[in-house]
Design a protein around this motif. Structure first.
Motif, PDB file in Angstrom:
ATOM      1  N   VAL A 184       0.831  -1.120  -0.017  1.00 47.02           N
ATOM      2  CA  VAL A 184       0.041  -0.078   0.007  1.00 47.02           C
ATOM      3  C   VAL A 184       0.917   1.326  -0.028  1.00 47.02           C
ATOM      4  N   GLN A 185       0.741   2.072  -1.009  1.00 43.91           N
ATOM      5  CA  GLN A 185       1.603   3.373  -1.036  1.00 43.91           C
ATOM      6  C   GLN A 185       1.044   4.484   0.136  1.00 43.91           C
ATOM      7  N   ASN A 186       1.801   4.967   0.563  1.00 44.87           N
ATOM      8  CA  ASN A 186       1.558   6.033   1.574  1.00 44.87           C
ATOM      9  C   ASN A 186       1.377   7.174   0.800  1.00 44.87           C
ATOM     10  N   ARG A 187       0.741   8.555   1.514  1.00 43.65           N
ATOM     11  CA  ARG A 187       0.543   9.613   0.771  1.00 43.65           C
ATOM     12  C   ARG A 187       1.564  10.326   0.162  1.00 43.65           C
ATOM     13  N   ARG A 188       3.003  10.152   0.870  1.00 39.30           N
ATOM     14  CA  ARG A 188       4.061  10.943   0.380  1.00 39.30           C
ATOM     15  C   ARG A 188       4.526  10.393  -1.000  1.00 39.30           C
ATOM     16  N   GLU A 189       4.266   8.943  -0.977  1.00 36.60           N
ATOM     17  CA  GLU A 189       4.876   8.455  -2.316  1.00 36.60           C
ATOM     18  C   GLU A 189       3.872   8.679  -3.458  1.00 36.60           C
ATOM     19  N   MET A 190       2.638   8.840  -3.100  1.00 40.76           N
ATOM     20  CA  MET A 190       1.721   9.006  -3.978  1.00 40.76           C
ATOM     21  C   MET A 190       1.754  11.066  -4.655  1.00 40.76           C
ATOM     22  N   LEU A 191       2.031  11.491  -3.667  1.00 44.20           N
ATOM     23  CA  LEU A 191       2.259  12.852  -3.964  1.00 44.20           C
ATOM     24  C   LEU A 191       3.519  13.205  -4.739  1.00 44.20           C
ATOM     25  N   GLY A 192       4.586  12.444  -4.610  1.00 47.03           N
ATOM     26  CA  GLY A 192       5.801  12.444  -5.097  1.00 47.03           C
ATOM     27  C   GLY A 192       5.528  11.974  -6.666  1.00 47.03           C
ATOM     28  N   ARG A 193       4.849  10.964  -6.879  1.00 46.13           N
ATOM     29  CA  ARG A 193       4.446  10.278  -8.252  1.00 46.13           C
ATOM     30  C   ARG A 193       3.577  11.291  -8.827  1.00 46.13           C
ATOM     31  N   VAL A 194       2.513  11.871  -8.325  1.00 44.34           N
ATOM     32  CA  VAL A 194       1.669  12.812  -9.028  1.00 44.34           C
ATOM     33  C   VAL A 194       2.421  14.061  -9.495  1.00 44.34           C
TER      34      VAL A 194
ATOM     35  N   ARG B 169       5.614  14.394 -10.218  1.00 41.20           N
ATOM     36  CA  ARG B 169       6.499  13.928 -11.223  1.00 41.20           C
ATOM     37  C   ARG B 169       5.889  13.984 -12.581  1.00 41.20           C
ATOM     38  N   TYR B 170       4.862  13.060 -12.501  1.00 39.18           N
ATOM     39  CA  TYR B 170       4.184  13.185 -13.795  1.00 39.18           C
ATOM     40  C   TYR B 170       3.642  14.452 -14.224  1.00 39.18           C
ATOM     41  N   ALA B 171       3.082  15.071 -13.231  1.00 42.22           N
ATOM     42  CA  ALA B 171       2.479  16.357 -13.562  1.00 42.22           C
ATOM     43  C   ALA B 171       3.733  17.183 -14.591  1.00 42.22           C
ATOM     44  N   THR B 172       4.848  17.265 -13.789  1.00 45.47           N
ATOM     45  CA  THR B 172       5.889  18.083 -14.174  1.00 45.47           C
ATOM     46  C   THR B 172       6.388  17.456 -15.746  1.00 45.47           C
ATOM     47  N   LEU B 173       6.084  16.409 -15.669  1.00 45.69           N
ATOM     48  CA  LEU B 173       6.614  15.798 -17.118  1.00 45.69           C
ATOM     49  C   LEU B 173       5.712  16.123 -18.162  1.00 45.69           C
ATOM     50  N   GLY B 174       4.245  16.110 -17.845  1.00 46.32           N
ATOM     51  CA  GLY B 174       3.473  16.363 -18.892  1.00 46.32           C
ATOM     52  C   GLY B 174       3.397  18.040 -18.906  1.00 46.32           C
ATOM     53  N   LEU B 175       3.928  18.682 -18.292  1.00 44.63           N
ATOM     54  CA  LEU B 175       4.014  20.173 -18.345  1.00 44.63           C
ATOM     55  C   LEU B 175       5.124  20.603 -19.147  1.00 44.63           C
ATOM     56  N   LEU B 176       6.024  19.897 -19.005  1.00 45.17           N
ATOM     57  CA  LEU B 176       7.386  19.900 -20.048  1.00 45.17           C
ATOM     58  C   LEU B 176       7.137  19.457 -21.272  1.00 45.17           C
ATOM     59  N   GLY B 177       6.373  18.419 -21.727  1.00 46.06           N
ATOM     60  CA  GLY B 177       5.909  17.813 -23.010  1.00 46.06           C
ATOM     61  C   GLY B 177       5.253  18.809 -23.484  1.00 46.06           C
ATOM     62  N   ALA B 178       4.168  19.477 -22.783  1.00 49.55           N
ATOM     63  CA  ALA B 178       2.899  20.241 -23.285  1.00 49.55           C
ATOM     64  C   ALA B 178       3.901  21.647 -23.785  1.00 49.55           C
ATOM     65  N   ALA B 179       4.996  22.214 -22.832  1.00 52.91           N
ATOM     66  CA  ALA B 179       5.522  23.314 -23.383  1.00 52.91           C
ATOM     67  C   ALA B 179       6.490  23.044 -24.611  1.00 52.91           C
ATOM     68  N   GLY B 180       7.147  21.889 -24.858  1.00 50.35           N
ATOM     69  CA  GLY B 180       7.891  21.510 -26.001  1.00 50.35           C
ATOM     70  C   GLY B 180       7.014  21.453 -27.316  1.00 50.35           C
ATOM     71  N   GLY B 181       5.808  20.882 -26.822  1.00 49.72           N
ATOM     72  CA  GLY B 181       4.772  20.593 -28.210  1.00 49.72           C
ATOM     73  C   GLY B 181       4.548  21.984 -28.658  1.00 49.72           C
ATOM     74  N   TRP B 182       4.148  23.104 -27.783  1.00 50.04           N
ATOM     75  CA  TRP B 182       3.531  24.410 -27.922  1.00 50.04           C
ATOM     76  C   TRP B 182       4.851  24.956 -28.717  1.00 50.04           C
ATOM     77  N   GLY B 183       6.079  25.052 -28.220  1.00 50.33           N
ATOM     78  CA  GLY B 183       7.036  25.512 -29.087  1.00 50.33           C
ATOM     79  C   GLY B 183       7.305  25.296 -30.423  1.00 50.33           C
ATOM     80  N   PHE B 184       7.192  23.947 -30.628  1.00 44.62           N
ATOM     81  CA  PHE B 184       7.201  23.215 -31.859  1.00 44.62           C
ATOM     82  C   PHE B 184       6.257  23.615 -32.697  1.00 44.62           C
ATOM     83  N   ALA B 185       5.018  23.818 -32.415  1.00 45.36           N
ATOM     84  CA  ALA B 185       4.029  24.302 -33.100  1.00 45.36           C
ATOM     85  C   ALA B 185       3.967  25.604 -33.574  1.00 45.36           C
TER      86      ALA B 185
END
Length: 77
Positions: free
Chosen positions: A8-18, A20-36
Protein backbone atom coordinates in the motif's frame (compact mmCIF):
# COMPACT_ATOMS: atom_id res chain seq x y z
CA UNK A 1 -4.63 -7.61 7.36
CA UNK A 2 -3.51 -8.44 3.88
CA UNK A 3 -4.56 -6.00 1.16
CA UNK A 4 -4.05 -8.49 -1.66
CA UNK A 5 -2.69 -6.02 -4.25
CA UNK A 6 0.88 -5.70 -2.99
CA UNK A 7 2.22 -2.85 -0.96
CA UNK A 8 0.00 0.00 0.00
CA UNK A 9 1.55 3.30 -1.00
CA UNK A 10 1.53 6.08 1.49
CA UNK A 11 0.53 9.67 0.80
CA UNK A 12 4.10 10.91 0.40
CA UNK A 13 4.89 8.35 -2.32
CA UNK A 14 1.63 9.12 -4.10
CA UNK A 15 2.24 12.89 -3.96
CA UNK A 16 5.76 12.39 -5.32
CA UNK A 17 4.48 10.36 -8.24
CA UNK A 18 1.70 12.83 -9.01
CA UNK A 19 4.14 15.76 -8.98
CA UNK A 20 6.67 13.88 -11.12
CA UNK A 21 4.15 13.02 -13.82
CA UNK A 22 2.52 16.45 -13.70
CA UNK A 23 5.94 18.06 -14.23
CA UNK A 24 6.68 15.67 -17.09
CA UNK A 25 3.33 16.48 -18.67
CA UNK A 26 3.93 20.23 -18.38
CA UNK A 27 7.38 19.93 -19.96
CA UNK A 28 5.94 17.87 -22.80
CA UNK A 29 3.13 20.36 -23.36
CA UNK A 30 5.56 23.30 -23.37
CA UNK A 31 7.81 21.54 -25.88
CA UNK A 32 4.87 20.72 -28.13
CA UNK A 33 3.61 24.29 -27.93
CA UNK A 34 7.04 25.66 -28.89
CA UNK A 35 7.34 23.23 -31.80
CA UNK A 36 3.85 24.09 -33.07
CA UNK A 37 4.54 27.82 -32.77
CA UNK A 38 7.77 27.50 -34.76
CA UNK A 39 6.01 25.56 -37.54
CA UNK A 40 3.20 28.13 -37.64
CA UNK A 41 5.66 31.01 -37.97
CA UNK A 42 7.49 29.29 -40.82
CA UNK A 43 4.18 28.58 -42.58
CA UNK A 44 3.14 32.23 -42.21
CA UNK A 45 6.44 33.40 -43.66
CA UNK A 46 7.78 34.99 -40.49
CA UNK A 47 11.40 34.77 -39.48
CA UNK A 48 11.95 32.20 -36.75
CA UNK A 49 15.56 33.17 -36.14
CA UNK A 50 15.04 36.88 -35.36
CA UNK A 51 16.67 38.02 -38.60
CA UNK A 52 19.96 36.15 -38.12
CA UNK A 53 20.24 34.26 -41.39
CA UNK A 54 23.70 32.74 -41.08
CA UNK A 55 23.29 29.46 -39.23
CA UNK A 56 19.52 29.33 -39.66
CA UNK A 57 18.29 25.81 -40.32
CA UNK A 58 15.82 26.90 -43.02
CA UNK A 59 18.10 29.42 -44.74
CA UNK A 60 18.38 27.48 -48.01
CA UNK A 61 14.59 27.24 -48.43
CA UNK A 62 13.74 30.66 -47.01
CA UNK A 63 12.15 33.21 -49.33
CA UNK A 64 11.89 36.15 -46.95
CA UNK A 65 13.41 39.44 -48.17
CA UNK A 66 16.20 39.47 -45.59
CA UNK A 67 17.21 35.89 -46.45
CA UNK A 68 17.14 36.64 -50.18
CA UNK A 69 19.38 39.64 -49.57
CA UNK A 70 21.79 37.52 -47.53
CA UNK A 71 21.88 34.88 -50.28
CA UNK A 72 22.65 37.56 -52.86
CA UNK A 73 25.52 38.92 -50.75
CA UNK A 74 26.94 35.42 -50.33
CA UNK A 75 26.75 34.79 -54.10
CA UNK A 76 28.63 38.02 -54.88
CA UNK A 77 31.64 37.09 -52.75
Amino acid sequence: MNRGFGQVQNRREMLGRVLRYATLGLLGAAGGWGFAKRRRLVREGKCINHGICRGCEVFEKCGLPQALSAKQVLENR
